[in-house]
Design an enzyme around this catalytic site. Structure first.
Site, mmCIF file in Angstrom:
data_model
loop_
_atom_site.group_PDB
_atom_site.id
_atom_site.type_symbol
_atom_site.label_atom_id
_atom_site.label_comp_id
_atom_site.label_asym_id
_atom_site.label_seq_id
_atom_site.Cartn_x
_atom_site.Cartn_y
_atom_site.Cartn_z
ATOM 1 N N HIS A 1 0.795 -1.230 0.000
ATOM 2 C CA HIS A 1 0.000 0.000 0.000
ATOM 3 C C HIS A 1 0.824 1.275 0.000
ATOM 4 C CE1 HIS A 1 1.072 -0.100 4.243
ATOM 5 N NE2 HIS A 1 0.765 1.171 4.291
HETATM 6 C C1 UD1 Z 1 -1.689 5.721 5.873
HETATM 7 C C2 UD1 Z 1 -0.322 6.129 6.423
HETATM 8 C C3 UD1 Z 1 0.668 4.992 6.230
HETATM 9 C C4 UD1 Z 1 0.133 3.711 6.848
HETATM 10 C C5 UD1 Z 1 -1.229 3.420 6.256
HETATM 11 C C6 UD1 Z 1 -1.843 2.162 6.841
HETATM 12 C C7 UD1 Z 1 0.157 8.513 6.258
HETATM 13 C C8 UD1 Z 1 0.986 9.523 5.575
HETATM 14 N N1 UD1 Z 1 0.204 7.288 5.738
HETATM 15 O O1 UD1 Z 1 -1.541 5.514 4.475
HETATM 16 O O2 UD1 Z 1 1.884 5.334 6.868
HETATM 17 O O3 UD1 Z 1 1.040 2.667 6.580
HETATM 18 O O4 UD1 Z 1 -2.101 4.533 6.521
HETATM 19 O O5 UD1 Z 1 -3.018 1.834 6.187
HETATM 20 O O6 UD1 Z 1 -0.490 8.826 7.232
HETATM 21 N N2 UD1 Z 1 -9.183 5.155 2.165
HETATM 22 C C9 UD1 Z 1 -10.394 4.514 2.182
HETATM 23 N N3 UD1 Z 1 -10.909 4.172 3.417
HETATM 24 C C10 UD1 Z 1 -10.279 4.455 4.581
HETATM 25 C C11 UD1 Z 1 -9.057 5.123 4.529
HETATM 26 C C12 UD1 Z 1 -8.511 5.465 3.323
HETATM 27 O O7 UD1 Z 1 -10.989 4.231 1.153
HETATM 28 O O8 UD1 Z 1 -10.830 4.117 5.652
HETATM 29 C C13 UD1 Z 1 -8.582 5.487 0.833
HETATM 30 C C14 UD1 Z 1 -8.841 6.899 0.384
HETATM 31 O O9 UD1 Z 1 -9.028 6.880 -0.990
HETATM 32 C C15 UD1 Z 1 -7.539 7.608 0.713
HETATM 33 C C16 UD1 Z 1 -6.518 6.493 0.518
HETATM 34 O O10 UD1 Z 1 -7.185 5.306 0.924
HETATM 35 O O11 UD1 Z 1 -7.319 8.703 -0.095
HETATM 36 C C17 UD1 Z 1 -5.263 6.664 1.308
HETATM 37 O O12 UD1 Z 1 -5.546 6.856 2.706
HETATM 38 P P1 UD1 Z 1 -4.545 7.740 3.628
HETATM 39 O O13 UD1 Z 1 -4.994 7.710 5.038
HETATM 40 O O14 UD1 Z 1 -4.350 9.071 2.996
HETATM 41 O O15 UD1 Z 1 -3.168 6.997 3.456
HETATM 42 P P2 UD1 Z 1 -2.791 5.458 3.513
HETATM 43 O O16 UD1 Z 1 -2.282 5.056 2.190
HETATM 44 O O17 UD1 Z 1 -3.892 4.647 4.116
#
Ligand code: UD1
Length: 382
Positions: free
Chosen positions: A222
């Site tokens: 991821h």
């Molecule tokens: C975040 C952390 C990363 C961690 C990861 C674990 C940061 C910078 N990154 O990355 O270090 O390893 O979490 O999962 O904080 N989304 C959903 N549902 C959710 C959450 C997210 O659909 O409940 C999707 C959204 O499209 C979002 C994308 O996932 O834009 C990324 O989510 P985000 O929290 O920005 O970063 P992660 O890649 O999850």
């Protein structure tokens, strides 16, 4: 009786929940056993809402028995600036109304830096759990979050020896640094008992996959650097598809990666792909696996303790003890290297690992001891 002293625990993204759980439970145990002592601490959980899907958030509260958050900032997704800024604005409102004596942040996600920065600027001390880890790669948003959080934290709780070396090299005073071990492993050891208690039933998808045979690999992927660029993602995916010719592969797809799989139209025919799963199902799948392929931080540590070979698809790791002491291989993103280490493991030639110092299930108790000591000293100094 002493006054109860309040702490905020900050959690926002999936890997945070496993880290706050054992500390919260250690506090609850202390309060229950010694109600009239300094162990009687009050706490509130603050969920930033960085992760919000049921299987990225709520399921962990249930699996790990974490009390409901008192505050949910419901910030959701966005660019780094949007997300970090929204958390800061919303958390500041909470702090204006209820000022804790200390906040505890964990890991390296945007919620970690956003809340520590907000609290510190309001004169509220910060404790950082998992301090000192460094990948030395400033392209990773997590590295930026880790370094900034450490600089402004008052209590730095370190999981492994590299963390001590890094913080000392960065000139952090010795009095702020506490080598306590790994709370993620506290959770793992506790939940392993739960798996064997007879009460646990795997979800249908996991049960169906595992029924098909003992030999399988678990895959998670991821990281922004691995999945957001088509070229890198296709290269990695190609190697994984090749490995899946030799071993069944279960891919636990993160929402970020799910979007990229659709966008880049890579084939998932050979790789069994399911949505993210809860903690117990993950533990069950990982402990029986022949190998794990991942770019996660936590899984590098969990596989080391479970003795499962782990192939880390990254150019660097902030958790070097898993390689030097544990079962982890750092292979980068070169398809040939990913494939050849998988072949080595499949050939029965995986390295034997050991468990790093203080990954013994008692890290949270050590953290609570340090917190109490810190609060006693702050009380004395007025
Ligand atoms: C975040 C952390 C990363 C961690 C990861 C674990 C940061 C910078 N990154 O990355 O270090 O390893 O979490 O999962 O904080 N989304 C959903 N549902 C959710 C959450 C997210 O659909 O409940 C999707 C959204 O499209 C979002 C994308 O996932 O834009 C990324 O989510 P985000 O929290 O920005 O970063 P992660 O890649 O999850």
């Amino acid at each position: 009786m002493m006054n109860k002293r309040t702490i905020h625990f900050i959690a926002g993204a999936r890997p945070n929940f496993m880290k706050i759980a054992p500390i919260v439970q250690a506090i609850l145990r202390g309060t229950e056993q010694y109600p009239n002592s300094e162990r009687n601490l009050q706490f509130d959980i603050v969920h930033t809402g960085q992760h919000y899907d049921n299987n990225m958030s709520k399921i962990f509260f249930k699996d790990l028995g974490i009390p409901e958050p008192r505050y949910n900032l419901e910030v959701g997704s966005g660019t780094h600036a949007e997300q970090t800024a929204r958390i800061m604005i919303e958390y500041e409102k909470v702090l204006i109304n209820s000022k804790p004596e200390l906040i505890i942040v964990v890991g390296d996600v945007n919620s970690t830096i956003a809340c520590s920065l907000t609290a510190r600027k309001m004169g509220i001390p910060v404790g950082h759990v998992e301090a000192g880890l460094r990948s030395f790669d400033m392209e990773m948003p997590e590295e930026i979050n880790r370094k900034l959080t450490d600089v402004i934290s008052d209590l730095l709780f370190v999981t492994e020896e590299s963390g001590l070396t890094n913080l000392r090299r960065e000139g952090i005073e010795e009095s702020r640094i506490h080598f306590v071990g790994n709370v993620m492993i506290d959770t793992l050891l506790k939940q392993l008992d739960g798996l064997d208690s007879g009460k646990y039933k795997p979800n249908d998808q996991i049960a169906k996959f595992l029924e098909q045979g003992d030999k399988y690999a678990v895959l998670t992927l991821h990281r922004q650097l691995n999945v957001d660029t088509r070229g890198t993602f296709e290269k990695i995916w190609g190697a994984l598809t090749e490995i899946s010719e030799d071993i069944r592969m279960l891919f636990l797809s993160h929402p970020r990666t799910k979007s990229r799989v659709e966008e880049f139209k890579v084939s998932t025919n050979r790789i069994t792909t399911i949505d993210p799963i809860g903690y117990m199902d993950m533990l069950h799948a990982v402990r029986g696996a022949t190998m794990v392929l991942t770019d996660s931080g936590g899984l590098q540590e969990e596989t080391t303790v479970l003795g499962v070979p782990c192939i880390t698809i990254r150019e660097n790791t902030e958790r070097p003890s898993t390689i030097e002491i544990g079962t982890n291989y750092l292979v980068g993103t070169d398809p040939q290297r990913i494939f050849s280490v998988a072949q080595q493991i499949l050939g029965g030639n995986a390295k034997e690992g050991k468990v790093p110092p203080l990954w013994d299930g008692n890290a949270a108790e050590r953290i609570v001891d340090v917190i109490i000591d810190y609060m006693n000293k702050s009380l004395l100094s007025g």
